[in-house]
Scaffold this active site. Structure first.
Site, PDB file in Angstrom:
ATOM      1  N   GLU A 166      -3.230  -2.701   5.601  1.00 49.33           N
ATOM      2  CA  GLU A 166      -2.127  -1.779   5.340  1.00 49.33           C
ATOM      3  C   GLU A 166      -1.380  -1.512   6.645  1.00 49.33           C
ATOM      4  O   GLU A 166      -1.670  -2.093   7.677  1.00 49.33           O
ATOM      5  CB  GLU A 166      -2.650  -0.461   4.761  1.00 49.33           C
ATOM      6  CG  GLU A 166      -3.569   0.307   5.695  1.00 49.33           C
ATOM      7  CD  GLU A 166      -4.102   1.593   5.089  1.00 49.33           C
ATOM      8  OE1 GLU A 166      -3.711   1.924   3.950  1.00 49.33           O
ATOM      9  OE2 GLU A 166      -4.897   2.279   5.755  1.00 49.33           O
ATOM     10  N   ASP A 202      -0.529   8.331  11.398  1.00 53.08           N
ATOM     11  CA  ASP A 202       0.407   7.289  10.953  1.00 53.08           C
ATOM     12  C   ASP A 202       1.722   7.353  11.730  1.00 53.08           C
ATOM     13  O   ASP A 202       2.797   7.099  11.185  1.00 53.08           O
ATOM     14  CB  ASP A 202       0.703   7.426   9.448  1.00 53.08           C
ATOM     15  CG  ASP A 202      -0.549   7.473   8.606  1.00 53.08           C
ATOM     16  OD1 ASP A 202      -1.552   6.846   9.004  1.00 53.08           O
ATOM     17  OD2 ASP A 202      -0.534   8.125   7.540  1.00 53.08           O
TER      18      ASP A 202
END
Length: 436
Positions: A190, A14
């Site tokens: 997302e 991420d």
């Protein structure tokens, strides 16, 4: 540094890359080798000088939701997992935006980009939404040229709002849902990550087919954002999984930061990076996964760690044996590994060269087919392997120039016993090198 670009033992998925001063910083989640959950209860930061992207420094734990050996928790309302942070600079201060699973997220502040970050406040807002009860999943933050600040979030549906000058309270009336396309096949899943390039606002995100990082653009920070394409897909010829990252300009070169799966699970992810190009019309052509990272090419005459493979097919995957050693494992009959790209140079005076491979034997025998350019490309040689750990090798045809390298595994057994070997692990690979 080749991919993955951080040290062997580090798992930072991420990744949000940010250039502050003369260094590039990566803020991300923190995975573990043996994790049964996504992420951890701590966040870490790494950075490198802009003039040496091979020299990464760990700044330790920058925020926690549970007490650690050397630091207490930074929050007192939950001890849940931390996901996908972001950090921005405004008026000389650095603000960390954290998503905490199943609990209200928060903002922390520091005087330096590496921290230490101290809790500023929980998010304050006066809107309820059906995505995550207002916990601001995976916050991506944008400080615009006029100083206004926007946060973009969401899971299976995107939303955004503007923040007040205190950096943690929503400006009334600015909440907007579905700012990123909801239609298939580009439907938002997302991982919002905003960037401004010139006068164009980019939103990098993970679509419903989660192995991709897609992007959308707008002429204003509040959207709506128009789908433009895919930047990278971590599931092409590789064990894919969810993806999350962003773009960053370092020394005039644009990069996409993303992650890949390891250890045979989608919950143990390592950061990777690829060069990209932003064209005059604002489009970003899709790039392939490579082994290169920040390098221009792989040097075939220096040892290559097997874990830099960017092609893994037939069920093989990369796993950590210990913090100093990672191998390609589950190499069964027909499995394929690939590295992109080697530069073998232009010296064509040799007709052959040697290849040496460090392997762990699994009590079986077989051969490795060495190919260039594709898994069906020209075969430059074959190397036999046996039942035990060894450095194996032999002479192969010499090549020049830039090539992808592929290795296909074949069992050494034939007839009835070959059927018995189907699906059985034949060996593991940890390193390879060419010698002229």
């Amino acid at each position: 540094m080749a991919n993955p670009y951080l040290p062997l033992w580090e798992y930072i998925p991420d990744g949000e890359p940010r250039v502050f001063g003369d260094r590039v910083y990566v803020y991300g989640s923190h995975d573990r080798v043996d994790s049964v959950d996504f992420c951890d209860c701590k966040l870490k930061a790494w950075s490198a000088p802009l003039d040496n992207l091979n020299e990464w420094t760990c700044h330790g734990d920058i925020f926690r939701t549970r007490d650690g050996v050397d630091a207490p928790s930074d929050v007192d309302w939950t001890d849940n997992l931390l996901f996908a942070p972001d950090v921005v600079e405004r008026d000389g201060k650095y603000y960390l935006y954290a998503y905490i699973v199943g609990a209200k997220g928060c903002v922390a502040v520091a005087d330096r980009p590496e921290g230490p970050f101290k809790l500023l406040s929980q998010y304050k807002y006066n809107v309820e939404n059906h995505y995550d009860d207002g916990t601001f999943i995976d916050p991506g933050t944008l400080v615009d040229d006029d100083g206004r600040v926007y946060v973009y979030c969401g899971y299976q549906g995107s939303y955004m709002c503007e923040l007040k000058d205190n950096m943690f309270e929503m400006v009334d009336g600015t909440y907007q849902p579905d700012i990123i396309p909801v239609s298939e096949p580009h439907r938002f899943f997302e991982a919002c990550s905003p960037r401004k390039v010139g006068d164009t606002y980019y939103m990098i995100y993970s679509p419903q087919r989660g192995s991709c990082l897609d992007y959308a653009t707008s002429d204003k920070p509040t959207g709506p954002f128009t789908y433009r394409g895919t930047i990278v897909d971590n599931g092409i010829d590789y064990p894919g999984g969810n993806n999350h990252g962003s773009i960053c300009n370092i020394n005039g070169q644009w990069y996409i930061f993303y992650h890949r799966m390891t250890n045979g699970t989608i919950m143990s992810r390592r950061g990777c990076v690829e060069r990209i190009e932003i064209l005059p019309d604002g489009t970003i052509p899709q790039v392939e996964m490579t082994s290169l990272g920040f390098e221009s090419y792989l040097n075939p005459y220096k040892p290559t760690a097997a874990e830099t493979a960017c092609v893994l097919k037939g069920g093989c995957f990369i796993t950590e044996l210990n913090i100093f050693e990672r191998v390609v494992t589950n190499l069964t009959d027909g499995a394929v590994m690939g590295w992109k790209y080697y530069d073998f140079g232009e010296d064509d005076s040799s007709k052959t060269m040697q290849i040496r491979l460090k392997v762990r034997g699994m009590g079986s025998k077989g051969r490795l087919h060495i190919l260039i350019d594709s898994e069906d490309g020209a075969e430059i040689g074959v190397v036999d392997f046996g039942e035990n750990d060894a450095v194996i090798g032999g002479r192969v045809k010499a090549v020049t120039g830039r090539h992808a390298l592929y290795i296909r595994v074949e069992t050494g057994y034939t007839g009835w016993f070959a059927g018995e070997m189907k699906g059985r692990q034949l060996l593991q690979l940890s390193e390879l090198v060419f010698i002229k």
